[in-house]
Design a protein around this motif. Structure first.
Motif: not given
Length: 290
Positions: A262-271
């Motif tokens: 989940l926290h990697f998905k949050f970051l990926e969306d932001i990137i």
């Protein structure tokens, strides 16, 4: 002895630079960009390969455009961090604005501690510094120490000048125990790279299997502390906005690796929104699953 002397001179030079206004430092950043990108070619191969692998759908022209924007921002980020040595509270508060901090305060008023995730995106150093000026609980930040102790002391000074507490990654549990009787906010840069020996799990991140540290998930599930994600954006040069987003309010109900994914998905969306602000020069994909 000679290396220590050079390090002390370097730290003093950084202090003198920090006395200059950011408008002048950004002029130097422009010069540094040309030096890094066109003359030295600092990690250009690493950045190019990371971008190509992360955005297979983009043309080379698009990749190069992101690459140049990244190096321009990297140069500005370096001088923004130098400026933190002498930045005032007033200027810190002016340059970083938060949205949604009342969610955190509701936990603190109830005597609860919480976890926060972010990535090496935009100026994470300035955002963390400003956070300590905004919330009622102690801000505790998990970090990886650097080898040079003189520069480590300089970093520690600019990071903790307004009361934040920085805890070396291997001392996380000890640091938590020291403040177990009061509400705290424990912050993780959750895209830190593990060593090969530390790697127990790979997450699908930016189209690549990516080694992930599991510290956030382990602490969340053992303490059931709610987790919030700090989404950082840069509306204009030298200014940042941080939106506090609920990520997982009841970790006890999650499956294994769900929090990490989940926290990697949050970051990926932001990137994907603005890729130039992530740390592309880091060798993030040094090894793959065996």
């Amino acid at each position: 002895m000679i290396k220590r002397g050079i390090a002390h001179v370097g730290v003093f030079f950084l202090y003198l630079l920090s006395l200059l206004p950011l408008s002048i430092l950004f002029f130097f950043a422009r010069l540094l960009y040309y030096l890094l990108y066109y003359l030295i070619g600092y990690r250009k191969k690493v950045v190019r390969q990371n971008l190509v692998n992360s955005f297979p759908e983009k043309s080379l022209t698009e990749i190069v455009a992101i690459e140049k924007k990244y190096f321009k921002y990297l140069a500005e980020l370096i001088f923004e961090i130098i400026k933190q040595t002498t930045i005032s509270e007033k200027e810190t508060l002016k340059r970083v604005k938060f949205k949604g901090l009342e969610q955190l305060e509701s936990h603190f008023k109830a005597g609860e501690s919480i976890l926060a995730c972010t990535g090496h995106y935009c100026n994470w150093e300035l955002g963390t510094l400003a956070l300590g000026l905004h919330i009622s609980a102690k801000t505790m930040v998990i970090f990886k120490p650097i080898k040079n102790k003189i520069f480590e002391a300089w970093f520690d000074g600019l990071r903790t000048k307004y009361g934040n507490i920085f805890i070396a990654m291997r001392q996380t549990l000890r640091g938590m125990a020291a403040y177990k009787n009061e509400p705290t906010l424990l912050c993780f840069a959750s895209d830190q790279s593990p060593t090969r020996e530390e790697t127990k799990y790979f997450v699908d991140f930016l189209h690549q299997p990516t080694p992930a540290l599991l510290g956030v998930e382990k602490i969340a599930k053992s303490t059931n502390r709610p987790i919030y994600y700090f989404k950082v954006s840069r509306p204009k040069q030298g200014f940042y906005e941080v939106e506090v987003l609920p990520m997982c309010l009841d970790p006890s109900k999650t499956d294994d690796f769900e929090i990490t994914n989940l926290h990697f998905k949050f970051l990926e969306d932001i990137i994907n929104e603005q890729p130039q602000y992530w740390l592309w020069s880091h060798k993030r994909w040094k090894f793959k699953p065996e």
